[in-house]
Design a protein around this motif. Structure first.
Motif, mmCIF file in Angstrom:
data_model
loop_
_atom_site.group_PDB
_atom_site.id
_atom_site.type_symbol
_atom_site.label_atom_id
_atom_site.label_comp_id
_atom_site.label_asym_id
_atom_site.label_seq_id
_atom_site.Cartn_x
_atom_site.Cartn_y
_atom_site.Cartn_z
ATOM 1 N N ALA A 107 0.833 -1.210 0.000
ATOM 2 C CA ALA A 107 0.000 0.000 0.000
ATOM 3 C C ALA A 107 0.866 1.257 0.000
ATOM 4 N N GLU A 108 1.988 1.213 0.708
ATOM 5 C CA GLU A 108 2.904 2.349 0.721
ATOM 6 C C GLU A 108 3.497 2.620 -0.664
ATOM 7 N N LEU A 109 3.471 1.600 -1.512
ATOM 8 C CA LEU A 109 4.008 1.726 -2.868
ATOM 9 C C LEU A 109 2.907 1.964 -3.901
ATOM 10 N N GLY A 110 1.673 2.110 -3.435
ATOM 11 C CA GLY A 110 0.570 2.345 -4.363
ATOM 12 C C GLY A 110 0.044 1.089 -5.021
ATOM 13 N N VAL A 111 0.265 -0.074 -4.377
ATOM 14 C CA VAL A 111 -0.150 -1.358 -4.953
ATOM 15 C C VAL A 111 -1.213 -1.995 -4.060
ATOM 16 N N ARG A 112 -2.334 -2.398 -4.657
ATOM 17 C CA ARG A 112 -3.383 -3.092 -3.916
ATOM 18 C C ARG A 112 -3.094 -4.594 -3.898
ATOM 19 N N PHE A 113 -3.692 -5.280 -2.922
ATOM 20 C CA PHE A 113 -3.315 -6.674 -2.666
ATOM 21 C C PHE A 113 -4.547 -7.501 -2.329
ATOM 22 N N ALA A 114 -4.548 -8.767 -2.761
ATOM 23 C CA ALA A 114 -5.620 -9.698 -2.402
ATOM 24 C C ALA A 114 -5.089 -11.123 -2.397
ATOM 25 N N ILE A 115 -5.707 -11.948 -1.570
ATOM 26 C CA ILE A 115 -5.522 -13.390 -1.633
ATOM 27 C C ILE A 115 -6.776 -13.963 -2.279
ATOM 28 N N VAL A 116 -6.611 -14.650 -3.368
ATOM 29 C CA VAL A 116 -7.740 -15.207 -4.121
ATOM 30 C C VAL A 116 -7.737 -16.714 -3.935
ATOM 31 N N PRO A 117 -8.846 -17.314 -3.501
ATOM 32 C CA PRO A 117 -8.860 -18.764 -3.287
ATOM 33 C C PRO A 117 -8.428 -19.518 -4.534
ATOM 34 N N HIS A 118 -7.586 -20.525 -4.309
ATOM 35 C CA HIS A 118 -7.125 -21.350 -5.430
ATOM 36 C C HIS A 118 -8.281 -22.165 -5.988
ATOM 37 N N LEU A 119 -8.436 -22.124 -7.298
ATOM 38 C CA LEU A 119 -9.492 -22.879 -7.960
ATOM 39 C C LEU A 119 -8.996 -24.286 -8.288
ATOM 40 N N PRO A 120 -9.767 -25.315 -7.959
ATOM 41 C CA PRO A 120 -9.349 -26.688 -8.277
ATOM 42 C C PRO A 120 -9.030 -26.849 -9.760
ATOM 43 N N ARG A 121 -8.035 -27.659 -10.029
ATOM 44 C CA ARG A 121 -7.601 -28.004 -11.391
ATOM 45 C C ARG A 121 -7.022 -26.798 -12.140
ATOM 46 N N THR A 122 -6.611 -25.795 -11.406
ATOM 47 C CA THR A 122 -5.881 -24.687 -12.015
ATOM 48 C C THR A 122 -4.511 -24.582 -11.348
ATOM 49 N N ALA B 297 -1.334 -7.114 -12.144
ATOM 50 C CA ALA B 297 -2.222 -6.513 -13.134
ATOM 51 C C ALA B 297 -2.404 -5.033 -12.834
ATOM 52 N N TYR B 298 -2.930 -4.324 -13.829
ATOM 53 C CA TYR B 298 -3.214 -2.901 -13.670
ATOM 54 C C TYR B 298 -4.723 -2.719 -13.700
ATOM 55 N N GLY B 299 -5.282 -2.395 -12.529
ATOM 56 C CA GLY B 299 -6.712 -2.190 -12.417
ATOM 57 C C GLY B 299 -7.093 -0.746 -12.665
ATOM 58 N N SER B 300 -8.335 -0.440 -12.430
ATOM 59 C CA SER B 300 -8.835 0.907 -12.696
ATOM 60 C C SER B 300 -8.218 1.955 -11.772
ATOM 61 N N LYS B 301 -7.716 1.508 -10.629
ATOM 62 C CA LYS B 301 -7.123 2.444 -9.674
ATOM 63 C C LYS B 301 -5.642 2.200 -9.447
ATOM 64 N N GLY B 302 -5.021 1.462 -10.359
ATOM 65 C CA GLY B 302 -3.589 1.238 -10.235
ATOM 66 C C GLY B 302 -3.247 -0.234 -10.166
ATOM 67 N N PRO B 303 -1.971 -0.552 -9.918
ATOM 68 C CA PRO B 303 -1.532 -1.947 -9.948
ATOM 69 C C PRO B 303 -2.074 -2.775 -8.791
#
Length: 202
Positions: free
Chosen positions: A45-60, A67-73
């Protein structure tokens, strides 16, 4: 979806690839203690980057996204392998994409025998920067030369010398095939429980 999930996060600065690269030692400083992974979102966040943990999808096999979203990386991790070595390499791989100024979005599959040694130039460069940030290649090569048969004590002493968690050393030794994957797995501690509040639930 990740863009929407992270859009309300507050960041403390405008993103800069240069500043992100300068911050790599700050990420490295958190790699000594497993609980310090909880400090990663604030540093991003101090670097202007948003963060998330996304559940792992089976068989992926998705490990991370830069990525670059609408409000930044944005950096998102799946924690497909809930291990300290995998967390830090994946995180720093995604940070490296941003630090190196890579403009396209990256959906990364970091199974080590599939992509970690290959990929396009941007992937190779991100791999190299992430690996070098975690463990100095010269120090690691010297360590491996000095020990014919590596013991737990050797791992712990070297980890203390280079100031990283022993699990990161073990993960790299597994990758280099210096020790069998079955050895020293007790050091590959789980970290997901330190990041539960960042989980993007479906």
């Amino acid at each position: 979806r990740i863009d929407v999930a992270t859009s309300k996060q507050k960041v403390r600065a405008k993103f800069s690839a240069e500043h992100t690269r300068e911050a790599l030692p700050s990420f490295r400083a958190l790699a000594r203690n497993e609980a310090d992974v909880a400090k990663v979102p604030a540093l991003l966040a101090e670097l202007g980057v948003r963060f998330a943990i996304v559940p792992h999808l089976p068989r992926t096999k998705v490990d991370g996204v830069a990525a670059y979203g609408s409000k930044g990386p944005i950096i998102a991790l799946s924690l497909r392998y809930d291990r300290i070595d995998w967390f830090w390499f994946t995180l720093l791989h995604e940070v490296a994409h941003l630090a190196l100024g890579h403009k396209k979005s990256h959906l990364d599959f970091l199974d080590r025998k599939e992509e970690n040694l290959g990929g396009d130039k941007e992937e190779r460069d991100a791999n190299a920067l992430a690996g070098d940030t975690l463990l100095d290649a010269t120090a690691l090569a010297r360590f491996m030369r000095q020990h014919g048969v590596i013991s737990k004590t050797d791992v712990e002493v070297f980890a203390q010398e280079v100031n990283v968690h022993p699990g990161i050393v073990v993960g790299r030794l597994h990758f280099e095939e210096t020790v069998p994957y079955s050895h020293f797995r007790g050091y590959l501690v789980k970290v997901a429980h330190h990041l539960e509040s960042w989980l993007d639930n479906p």
